[in-house]
Enzyme design. Structure first.
Site, short mmCIF file in Angstrom:
data_model
loop_
_atom_site.label_atom_id
_atom_site.label_comp_id
_atom_site.label_asym_id
_atom_site.label_seq_id
_atom_site.Cartn_x
_atom_site.Cartn_y
_atom_site.Cartn_z
N CYS A 174 0.80 -1.22 0.00
CA CYS A 174 0.00 0.00 0.00
C CYS A 174 0.84 1.27 0.00
O CYS A 174 0.35 2.34 -0.38
CB CYS A 174 -0.96 0.00 1.19
SG CYS A 174 -2.13 -1.37 1.17
N ASN A 227 -9.92 -0.18 -0.61
CA ASN A 227 -8.46 -0.11 -0.53
C ASN A 227 -7.87 -0.70 -1.81
O ASN A 227 -7.92 -1.91 -2.01
CB ASN A 227 -7.97 -0.88 0.69
CG ASN A 227 -6.47 -0.82 0.88
OD1 ASN A 227 -5.73 -0.40 -0.01
ND2 ASN A 227 -6.01 -1.26 2.04
N HIS A 286 -3.43 7.41 1.71
CA HIS A 286 -3.79 6.06 1.29
C HIS A 286 -5.19 5.76 1.77
O HIS A 286 -5.53 6.01 2.93
CB HIS A 286 -2.79 5.06 1.87
CG HIS A 286 -3.21 3.62 1.69
ND1 HIS A 286 -3.63 3.11 0.48
CD2 HIS A 286 -3.29 2.60 2.60
CE1 HIS A 286 -3.93 1.84 0.64
NE2 HIS A 286 -3.74 1.51 1.91
#
Length: 324
Positions: free
Chosen positions: A114, A281, A251
């Site tokens: 990520c 996500n 993020h």
């Protein structure tokens, strides 16, 4: 004068198939209320059968080049952040290079889950600062749905697929925070936390691709602490205060984490770019997807100070400051 990297274009791509929480209720023991309350996610996009990470990356790259008004032939390097490459090797970046018709320059993948896009920005920025490239494509692209155990309600509701890209170009600047450029990046990792978020498969261990395994509460705890620290690091390095930030582009993992960072910075929600509700996500793709949305809808304006931050498996985490 200092040589710096300026973002001159950005673009994104989302697969056509949008999967809502209601859709998932028919597939796994969960509910829209449960998902929204814990994560803020309402829907996510899932790549079609046969739609590869390279396809998503190529579409986002073309959109970024179009926004920059540049021809692909002017690109010297491609840095692609992904956890879901088309193949174990070669790099997916080389497929994007071929898809753009490029036969010069160089292309490579970066794997930091990520945090991958921030890592990839830092790598490309280094190439530009040292003169190895004049223009670079930085891409975050994932087909994360391919790593999910659709019987695990704690993980399968969280992730989605997508891609975002930016074009970097070498520019001269004074070397301070007034430059319209990528001001700085700050990267960290701590392998002691390797087992908090991982996929239980790999060529070296099982010869298979496994599924995402996550200790969510521990990840949440580390995220709040480490992201706060790396945000402060970026501000101090540039002699800036939280009040100088125009946009937080985080993020997009969990709305509660994003809200926590915004509170620490005393930023109102109107200054936070939020896409987790619609994208879920998307790992390395989440920051460039959110950035492209805010740029193209007119929220981000010339001269704005943008703070990006992310944490992912490894653990890996980082931040970047950009003057648009």
């Amino acid at each position: 004068m200092a040589k710096r990297s300026r973002i001159v274009g950005c673009g994104s791509y989302l697969p056509a198939n949008a999967v809502s929480n209601k859709d998932l209720e028919a597939r796994v023991d969960t509910s829209d209320e449960w998902i929204v309350q814990r994560t803020g996610i309402r829907s996510r996009h899932v790549a079609a059968e046969g739609e590869l990470t390279s396809d998503l990356a190529l579409a986002a790259a073309r959109a970024a080049l179009n926004h920059a008004g540049m021809d692909a032939a002017s690109i010297d390097c491609i840095v692609l952040a992904t956890t879901t490459p088309d193949n174990t090797f070669p790099s997916t970046a080389t497929k994007v290079q071929a898809g753009l018709g490029l036969t010069r320059g160089f292309a490579l993948d970066v794997q930091a889950v990520c945090a991958g896009f921030v890592y990839a920005l830092s790598v490309a920025d280094s190439f530009i600062r040292t003169g190895q490239a004049t223009r670079a494509l930085v891409i975050g692209a994932e087909t994360f749905s391919r790593l999910l155990d659709w019987n695990d309600r704690t993980t399968c509701v969280l992730f989605g697929d997508g891609a975002g890209a930016v074009v970097l170009e070498a520019a001269e600047g004074k070397g301070d925070a007034s430059d319209r450029a990528l001001l700085s990046t700050h990267l960290h990792s701590d392998g002691r936390y390797y087992d908090l978020l991982y996929v239980d498969g790999g060529a070296s261990s099982t010869m298979t691709t496994g599924h995402v395994r996550m200790h969510g509460q521990e990840i949440f705890r580390h995220a709040v602490t480490k992201l706060s620290e790396v945000v402060e690091e970026a501000l101090v390095a540039n002699g800036l205060e939280p009040s100088d930030i125009d946009w937080l582009v985080p993020h997009q993992a969990n709305q509660r984490i994003i809200d926590g960072i915004a509170r620490k910075l005393k930023l109102p929600s109107s200054k936070v770019v939020l896409t987790v509700d619609r994208h879920g996500n998307t790992s390395a793709a989440s920051i460039p997807l959110a950035l492209a949305e805010a740029v193209h809808d007119g929220r981000v304006k010339r001269g704005d100070l943008i703070l990006m931050e992310a944490i992912g498996g490894g653990l890996t985490w980082g931040s970047a400051l950009v003057r648009w």
